[in-house]
Design a protein around this motif. Structure first.
Motif, PDB file in Angstrom:
ATOM      1  N   PRO A 183     -12.255 -31.762  22.242  1.00  0.00           N
ATOM      2  CA  PRO A 183     -13.073 -31.539  20.786  1.00  0.00           C
ATOM      3  C   PRO A 183     -11.960 -30.539  20.045  1.00  0.00           C
ATOM      4  N   ASN A 184     -11.717 -30.733  18.706  1.00  0.00           N
ATOM      5  CA  ASN A 184     -11.300 -29.795  17.803  1.00  0.00           C
ATOM      6  C   ASN A 184     -12.449 -28.886  17.344  1.00  0.00           C
ATOM      7  N   ASP A 204     -19.912 -29.876  15.572  1.00  0.00           N
ATOM      8  CA  ASP A 204     -20.292 -30.585  16.780  1.00  0.00           C
ATOM      9  C   ASP A 204     -19.468 -29.973  17.986  1.00  0.00           C
ATOM     10  N   TYR A 205     -18.645 -29.116  17.812  1.00  0.00           N
ATOM     11  CA  TYR A 205     -17.627 -28.542  18.553  1.00  0.00           C
ATOM     12  C   TYR A 205     -18.158 -28.194  20.088  1.00  0.00           C
ATOM     13  N   LYS A 211     -21.043 -31.669  26.357  1.00  0.00           N
ATOM     14  CA  LYS A 211     -21.342 -33.006  26.750  1.00  0.00           C
ATOM     15  C   LYS A 211     -20.463 -33.190  28.120  1.00  0.00           C
ATOM     16  N   LEU A 212     -19.154 -32.602  27.987  1.00  0.00           N
ATOM     17  CA  LEU A 212     -18.323 -32.672  29.161  1.00  0.00           C
ATOM     18  C   LEU A 212     -19.005 -31.920  30.336  1.00  0.00           C
ATOM     19  N   SER A 213     -19.470 -30.822  30.129  1.00  0.00           N
ATOM     20  CA  SER A 213     -19.998 -29.881  31.196  1.00  0.00           C
ATOM     21  C   SER A 213     -21.231 -30.556  31.634  1.00  0.00           C
ATOM     22  N   ASP A 214     -21.938 -31.117  30.917  1.00  0.00           N
ATOM     23  CA  ASP A 214     -23.325 -31.870  31.581  1.00  0.00           C
ATOM     24  C   ASP A 214     -22.632 -33.235  32.380  1.00  0.00           C
TER      25      ASP A 214
END
Length: 440
Positions: A183-184, A204-205, A211-214
């Motif tokens: 994400p940016n 939302d960064y 989300k990726l970590s989860d």
């Protein structure tokens, strides 16, 4: 009404027939091929003048300088004095074979619905008979990494060779890498949503990274012992086992540094930055963590007003000078068609100061190392695949990149494509027209 339906059906069938690619994959090598006298550009930075290259059973069985004019050569002999031999050029991060016509949705298979899709495999959607794919070969681009697009995790790529009947025949390395679209931290204001124009912080960064970590945490928990089936989690097993690389598509310096931190937290062994427009600011960290960068096409304009006008042209050299392993990729506008320009992108990097043989290495051996296929591809060495081409001149110069022969695994390829057929057709038209004018 019935007549109209029949007419429509005929038109559709005719369109399908006319849209079928004209390529016919070459048969397996059955006799030895000896290339004599060419200047061999080995792909590892070295050059061999007056070379002797023997291809047998799809491999390079011998490569050495010609030591005597009385040497006996096996099999078919190609006299190549004054010409140049190169390893096949490799195109990382490509959507070749996934889209044929942008405006026709049924021919577009580069993206799937969803945000986190590690189980999506680009390979099974790859169209080996694409007319765009066959147009790569006359410029020496013979292999590529076929990559899905879209979402936070877009899916899994595979490496293929560009002369095959179908994806099963084409595959060189199956499911080689997982692709993450980082994400940016900033985004442009959405005027249609009433937001101010220009760049603004992306609220939302942090949550997107979470989300990726989860997802990574959930995948590890699932794989540690679960009684149910989850395709997305199953697709992560090779990542955690170190068998599948992770390619992160990211440009900003802050984002690249955050991605490096993510790599450390998730203990990811094989990590690659794709794009890396501002990677120069993180060059030290990239070098320290042994992270290569696939630099986007040099034939681009600067993104910011205060950047050097030639920044995109020289970025690959600047990163290389900083000790980062670099290769080139061509994603972006008209990326599939522009992939055939990879040798000329390397030529541009050479024109901005990089040694020409090292610039060649960016799209041959470096690309092979980054994709994990360097054991068989990327350089002209005995024992490696006979995937190479013969050019009339310098392959990195669009004026002299004129191929006379090309081979994949020792199979001699047709260099005819839809484009070459049109060129011959219309060049004859105007030649005849000139002759008619002279007679008048």
């Amino acid at each position: 009404m019935k007549f109209k339906n029949i007419t429509s059906l005929i038109i559709i069938l005719f369109g399908i027939k006319s849209g079928v690619a004209q390529q016919t994959p070459a048969p397996a090598q059955t006799e030895a091929i000896t290339i004599v006298g060419a200047t061999a550009h080995l792909g590892n930075g070295e050059v061999m003048e007056n070379s002797l290259i023997i291809l047998e059973d799809g491999k390079i069985s011998r490569i050495q300088p010609v030591t005597s004019t009385k040497m006996q050569y096996p099999g078919k002999i190609i006299q190549a004095k004054g010409k140049h031999v190169y390893p096949g050029i490799i195109a990382p991060n490509s959507t070749l074979g996934l889209v044929e016509i942008d405006a026709v949705k049924p021919t577009d298979d580069e993206d799937e619905i969803g945000e986190i899709l590690p189980n999506i495999r680009s390979l099974i959607a790859y169209n080996a008979e694409s007319k765009i794919v066959e147009s790569m070969r006359p410029n020496g681009v013979l292999l590529g990494q076929i990559v899905p697009r879209g979402g936070l995790i877009s899916g899994t790529s595979s490496v293929v060779q560009f002369d095959a009947w179908n994806w099963e025949d084409a595959v060189v390395k199956e499911d080689d890498a997982l692709h993450i679209n980082w994400p940016n931290s900033y985004r442009r204001g959405r005027w249609w949503a009433g937001e101010e124009r220009g760049l603004k912080a992306n609220d939302d960064y942090t949550s997107d990274i979470q989300k990726l970590s989860d997802f990574f945490a959930s995948s590890k928990a699932y794989l540690s012992g679960s009684d149910y089936t989850n395709l997305a989690y199953d697709a992560m097993r090779p990542v955690f086992e170190g068998k599948k690389k992770v390619f992160v598509h990211v440009d900003g310096e802050k984002e690249i540094l955050d991605a490096i931190q993510f790599k450390k937290e998730q203990n990811i062994n094989h990590f690659v930055i794709v794009g890396g427009y501002h990677a120069l600011g993180a060059a030290r960290q990239l070098k320290e963590n042994n992270i290569p960068v696939l630099v986007n096409r040099p034939h681009s304009l600067p993104n910011q007003d205060d950047e050097d006008y030639d920044y995109p042209y020289k970025l690959a050299k600047l990163l290389d000078d900083a000790g980062v392993m670099v290769s080139l990729e061509s994603s972006g506008q008209m990326e599939r068609m522009n992939t055939r320009n990879l040798p000329f992108y390397a030529g541009t990097v050479a024109a901005l100061g990089m040694d020409k043989e090292h610039a060649l290495e960016l799209i041959t051996l470096n690309a092979a190392k980054i994709l994990g296929i360097d054991e068989n591809y990327g350089s002209l060495e005995a024992g490696k695949s006979a995937t190479l081409f013969i050019s009339e001149g310098d392959a990195l110069d669009m004026r002299t990149n004129i191929l006379s022969h090309a081979f994949i695994d020792g199979r001699e390829l047709s260099l005819e494509t839809h484009q070459t057929e049109l060129w011959k057709r219309y060049s004859n038209k105007y030649k005849n027209q000139d002759n008619s004018d002279k007679k008048e």
